[in-house]
Design a protein around this motif. Structure first.
Motif, mmCIF file in Angstrom:
data_model
loop_
_atom_site.group_PDB
_atom_site.id
_atom_site.type_symbol
_atom_site.label_atom_id
_atom_site.label_comp_id
_atom_site.label_asym_id
_atom_site.label_seq_id
_atom_site.Cartn_x
_atom_site.Cartn_y
_atom_site.Cartn_z
ATOM 1 N N GLN A 196 68.251 103.071 -55.960
ATOM 2 C CA GLN A 196 68.644 103.393 -57.159
ATOM 3 C C GLN A 196 68.885 102.090 -58.104
ATOM 4 O O GLN A 196 69.202 102.311 -59.414
ATOM 5 N N ASP A 197 68.835 100.961 -57.600
ATOM 6 C CA ASP A 197 68.905 99.518 -58.136
ATOM 7 C C ASP A 197 68.131 98.580 -57.189
ATOM 8 O O ASP A 197 67.759 98.971 -56.164
ATOM 9 N N MET A 198 68.057 97.586 -57.874
ATOM 10 C CA MET A 198 67.270 96.545 -57.212
ATOM 11 C C MET A 198 67.836 95.979 -55.963
ATOM 12 O O MET A 198 67.284 95.757 -54.810
ATOM 13 N N THR A 199 69.222 96.016 -55.813
ATOM 14 C CA THR A 199 69.951 95.520 -54.735
ATOM 15 C C THR A 199 69.577 96.360 -53.716
ATOM 16 O O THR A 199 69.477 95.897 -52.288
ATOM 17 N N GLN A 200 69.931 97.900 -53.727
ATOM 18 C CA GLN A 200 69.620 98.865 -52.740
ATOM 19 C C GLN A 200 67.992 98.763 -52.345
ATOM 20 O O GLN A 200 67.756 98.772 -51.293
ATOM 21 N N LEU A 201 67.202 98.525 -53.213
ATOM 22 C CA LEU A 201 65.634 98.282 -52.918
ATOM 23 C C LEU A 201 65.554 97.039 -52.039
ATOM 24 O O LEU A 201 64.579 97.163 -50.961
ATOM 25 N N ILE A 202 65.917 95.931 -52.471
ATOM 26 C CA ILE A 202 65.799 94.658 -51.369
ATOM 27 C C ILE A 202 66.628 95.192 -50.033
ATOM 28 O O ILE A 202 65.911 94.469 -49.032
ATOM 29 N N VAL A 203 67.637 95.657 -49.896
ATOM 30 C CA VAL A 203 68.274 95.972 -48.541
ATOM 31 C C VAL A 203 67.523 96.777 -47.783
ATOM 32 O O VAL A 203 67.052 96.665 -46.607
ATOM 33 N N PHE A 204 66.863 97.794 -48.405
ATOM 34 C CA PHE A 204 65.915 98.983 -47.899
ATOM 35 C C PHE A 204 64.714 98.187 -47.248
ATOM 36 O O PHE A 204 64.080 98.613 -46.361
ATOM 37 N N ARG A 205 64.075 97.247 -48.348
ATOM 38 C CA ARG A 205 62.700 96.570 -48.027
ATOM 39 C C ARG A 205 63.074 95.684 -46.682
ATOM 40 O O ARG A 205 62.326 95.755 -45.770
ATOM 41 N N ALA A 206 64.311 95.233 -46.587
ATOM 42 C CA ALA A 206 64.669 94.270 -45.239
ATOM 43 C C ALA A 206 64.622 95.250 -44.077
ATOM 44 O O ALA A 206 64.093 94.985 -43.026
#
Length: 485
Positions: free
Chosen positions: A95-105
């Protein structure tokens, strides 16, 4: 086709499919990122959606390889695939870029298992000396085709459905692959191991993370090599590398056995993997930038224009597999590759805003044909240089050094590109300045990688392909021992 051959084919499909998904996610996000940022915000975090995945997948590659040697490939591969699929589903729901970055990691933590364990499993299932060199050629072709499919599929999903499907698409495919592996892949226990090398894992993780953070910062506009954000992490990584070597020398069950680097073939093959990443990234990163910035092509169109390079990589890898299978050797054919790499890179000196599309396609072709054999041939050479108990480690380190080489190439190439662009833009304008920068970076990186690779490959002992576990011929063993001493 016999049932055994059908079973092997289905299992090979599952193993290669997992590898394809992991590599695809290195490239598929690029074309979708502008739309992702527009929807989720967080434009300042733009590059971290790519960096987070690269970071965790690179760090974990050697760890998965070594652990699979000790505890068996099947459980490690399944762990990696499940983590990768969970990360993929969460990325699609971000739902936001911070979440996306964590999930990409998180996605990268699983992806680190897929490449090295796939390479090791294929070696065990289809030994090169028994005709499996052709299969290794197919693996290299899969690796090359991911650079073709990633940007294209990312554009298609983003334009026709939603950027979220660039991640969701992994889930149904991955579930099928997991089911095949659970049902078809036999469990073979590893060599066992004592107490896990916790200290080695911790220091290695910190060292690689610091190095990649410094190189990533260097790739951002406006940073120099002496900036604290760049020099600090890189110097810390070098210091941690010294600590890592000291830790591994004392570890009872090291995560990266240092004695392997006393093997001449093993060391030279990994060096070649590192430097040929310069040639590969020169093509797959900076040529699309040339198409977009100098010629005004869209991201999807630039992905289509690079087809001659990626198809050349696939064709070169398949041809390498056939030649290795027929001749029982890899060195003579590997030695041809640096000449093709250098020729293709030097032809790119002619890049300009007026370059004809057909001409550029012909310049890219030898670059791809030279890179293809490095994907399949080096895999065979690395695996043949070690005992079967280190097969996963050898496959993983080959991938690791290629990815680190790519990161170094991007940092150096970005520096050269920015400097040439800044010098040319007042005189020639933006489009011509981008073309001039590409005409400098692609040959500089490509030729540098090709020349060092040629020297390393010339020093590589010429060995015949053997089955896993077969002893080397006496004269080959003597050559290897001489290097160790």
């Amino acid at each position: 086709m016999s049932n055994d051959k059908k079973g092997d084919g289905i299992l090979l499909f599952a193993v290669l499919g997992g590898m394809f998904l992991a590599m695809l996610d290195q490239t598929i996000v690029g074309t979708a990122l502008p739309r992702i940022v527009a929807e989720l915000g967080g434009g300042t975090l733009y590059t971290w959606a790519v960096t987070a995945y690269l970071l965790t997948s690179t760090v974990t590659v050697p760890l998965y390889g070594r652990l699979s040697d000790q505890h068996g490939r099947k459980p490690l591969l399944l762990i990696g695939m499940v983590v990768f699929l969970i990360g993929s589903a969460l990325c699609g729901a971000a739902q936001d870029m911070t979440q996306l970055i964590v999930f990409r990691a998180l996605q990268g933590l699983g992806a680190g298992a897929l490449m090295p364990l796939s390479l090791a499993l294929v070696m065990e299932m289809f030994p090169p000396a028994s005709g499996g060199a052709r299969v290794q050629g197919a693996i290299g072709a899969v690796m090359g085709l991911t650079y073709l499919a990633g940007p294209f599929l990312g554009g298609i999903f983003t334009d026709q459905a939603s950027w979220r499907w660039a991640f969701y698409v992994n889930v149904p495919i991955g579930v099928v692959l997991v089911a095949i592996i659970v049902l078809r892949l036999p469990y073979r226990p590893g060599t066992g191991g004592g107490r896990p090398d916790y200290a080695g894992i911790a220091v290695f993780t910190l060292a690689v993370t610091s190095l990649l953070l410094g190189l990533t910062e260097k790739g951002l506009d406006g940073h120099t090599w002496t900036d604290a954000a760049v020099a600090g992490p890189i110097l810390l990584a070098l210091a941690l590398l010294a600590v890592f070597v000291a830790v591994e020398r004392r570890a009872a069950s090291p995560i990266m056995p240092l004695e392997l680097f006393a093997n001449r073939s093993y060391t030279l093959v990994n060096l070649t993997s590192f430097v040929t990443a310069f040639s590969m990234y020169a093509g797959v990163v900076f040529l699309p930038r040339y198409f977009q910035e100098a010629l005004g092509a869209s991201a999807t169109a630039s992905g289509l224009r690079i087809y001659p390079l990626t198809l050349g990589m696939a064709a070169g890898s398949v041809l390498m597999g056939a030649l290795m299978s027929k001749s029982g050797r890899y060195k003579p054919w590997l030695l041809v590759s640096p000449f093709l790499l250098a020729a293709g890179a030097l032809l790119c000196l002619n890049l300009s805003v007026d370059s004809a599309g057909v001409a550029v396609a012909l310049w890219m072709l030898p670059l791809g044909l030279g890179m293809g054999p490095m994907l399949s041939g080096l895999t065979v050479a690395a695996q043949q240089s070690v005992e079967p108990r280190h097969l996963g480690t050898a496959s993983a380190n080959l991938t690791f050094f290629r990815q680190i080489g790519g990161s170094v190439a991007l940092a150096i190439g970005g520096t050269l590109y920015s400097a040439e662009f800044a010098a040319s833009v007042p005189v020639a304008g933006e489009a011509a300045a981008h073309a001039s920068a590409a005409a400098l970076v692609v040959p500089s990186l490509g030729v540098t990688g090709a020349v060092i690779a040629l020297v390393a490959l010339a020093a590589l002992p010429d060995r015949r392909l053997t089955r896993p576990g077969a002893p080397a011929r006496p004269q080959e063993s003597a050559v290897e021992a001489g290097f160790a001493s």
